[in-house]
Design a protein around this motif. Structure first.
Motif, PDB file in Angstrom:
ATOM      1  N   HIS A  49       1.933   8.966   0.833  1.00  0.00           N
ATOM      2  CA  HIS A  49       3.011   8.685   1.788  1.00  0.00           C
ATOM      3  C   HIS A  49       4.238   9.568   1.571  1.00  0.00           C
ATOM      4  CE1 HIS A  49       1.197   5.353   3.962  1.00  0.00           C
ATOM      5  NE2 HIS A  49       0.604   5.062   2.821  1.00  0.00           N
ATOM      6  N   HIS A  90       1.764   6.053  -3.010  1.00  0.00           N
ATOM      7  CA  HIS A  90       3.039   6.746  -2.817  1.00  0.00           C
ATOM      8  C   HIS A  90       2.892   8.266  -2.721  1.00  0.00           C
ATOM      9  CE1 HIS A  90       7.285   7.531  -2.885  1.00  0.00           C
ATOM     10  NE2 HIS A  90       7.167   8.260  -3.979  1.00  0.00           N
ATOM     11  N   ASP A 100       0.818  -1.214   0.000  1.00  0.00           N
ATOM     12  CA  ASP A 100       0.000   0.000   0.000  1.00  0.00           C
ATOM     13  C   ASP A 100       0.852   1.265   0.000  1.00  0.00           C
ATOM     14  OD1 ASP A 100      -2.357  -1.384  -0.094  1.00  0.00           O
ATOM     15  OD2 ASP A 100      -2.789  -1.197   2.042  1.00  0.00           O
ATOM     16  N   LYS A 101       1.978   1.250   0.715  1.00  0.00           N
ATOM     17  CA  LYS A 101       2.787   2.473   0.774  1.00  0.00           C
ATOM     18  C   LYS A 101       3.298   2.864  -0.608  1.00  0.00           C
ATOM     19  CE  LYS A 101       7.431   0.937   1.822  1.00  0.00           C
ATOM     20  NZ  LYS A 101       8.533   1.134   2.736  1.00  0.00           N
ATOM     21  N   TRP A 102       3.423   1.896  -1.536  1.00  0.00           N
ATOM     22  CA  TRP A 102       3.821   2.236  -2.903  1.00  0.00           C
ATOM     23  C   TRP A 102       2.609   2.504  -3.778  1.00  0.00           C
ATOM     24  CZ3 TRP A 102       8.304   3.983  -2.687  1.00  0.00           C
ATOM     25  CH2 TRP A 102       9.311   3.380  -1.930  1.00  0.00           C
ATOM     26  N   GLU A 160       4.344  10.619   6.117  1.00  0.00           N
ATOM     27  CA  GLU A 160       4.908   9.294   6.405  1.00  0.00           C
ATOM     28  C   GLU A 160       3.857   8.349   6.979  1.00  0.00           C
ATOM     29  OE1 GLU A 160       8.535   7.541   9.027  1.00  0.00           O
ATOM     30  OE2 GLU A 160       8.828   9.514   8.114  1.00  0.00           O
ATOM     31  N   SER A 161       2.939   8.876   7.776  1.00  0.00           N
ATOM     32  CA  SER A 161       1.908   8.042   8.403  1.00  0.00           C
ATOM     33  C   SER A 161       0.718   7.784   7.478  1.00  0.00           C
ATOM     34  CB  SER A 161       1.424   8.697   9.690  1.00  0.00           C
ATOM     35  OG  SER A 161       0.740   9.900   9.400  1.00  0.00           O
ATOM     36  N   GLY A 162       0.679   8.466   6.322  1.00  0.00           N
ATOM     37  CA  GLY A 162      -0.450   8.315   5.407  1.00  0.00           C
ATOM     38  C   GLY A 162      -1.655   9.143   5.788  1.00  0.00           C
TER      39      GLY A 162
END
Length: 161
Positions: free
Chosen positions: A117, A114, A109-111, A121-123
């Protein structure tokens, strides 16, 4: 006085092209005057900041196509072996799988998210929005020419786009 410019470069947003347009078309150069990186800048350290935002589905499909090209041609991005751990690398060929559906299941999910994020950083959507809004110019990928034109106007530059 020479302005300093930082380009907040996110993957698969046309950032390399945008970087060249800023350097050549707007006349800003690398080094002290212009920097691009895959990390959000400290906005207070730069006179001008810019970023390109891309429609998320289009960006994700572009990333998938890029990984397919890497697989077909046997390319391996240096980033996976030097900057990031292989498991933490967006260009890791193991994310590809045998289909788009498998890619979407495997790709972290972080990609996938992206752009979110990159600016939080925490979304956190609100934090990301507030950070994105600090850029001198937000350039929409789908309307790049207009975005670069607006940046040129803010800089009082006749662009050579």
């Amino acid at each position: 006085m020479t302005s300093t410019c930082y380009f907040n470069h996110m993957m698969k947003t046309g950032g390399r092209t945008a970087s060249e347009v800023i350097k050549r078309g707007l006349g800003l150069h690398w080094g002290k005057q212009f920097k691009t990186a895959h990390e959000m800048c400290d906005f207070s350290s730069w006179d001008i900041t810019a970023t390109v935002i891309r429609e998320p589905t289009s960006r994700l499909l572009s990333h998938y196509r890029m990984l397919m090209q890497h697989e077909i041609f046997g390319w391996r991005r240096q980033a996976c072996t030097s900057i990031w751990d292989e498991e933490d690398c967006a260009d890791n060929p193991s994310w590809l799988g045998k289909s788009l559906e498998l890619f979407l299941k495997k790709f972290p999910d972080k990609w996938k998210l992206h752009q979110l994020h990159f600016y939080s950083e925490s979304g956190d959507v609100n934090e990301a929005f507030n950070n994105i809004a600090q850029n001198t110019q937000i350039i929409l990928f789908e309307r790049r020419t207009e975005g670069f034109g607006r940046l040129a106007k803010k800089l009082h530059i006749d662009p050579a786009l």
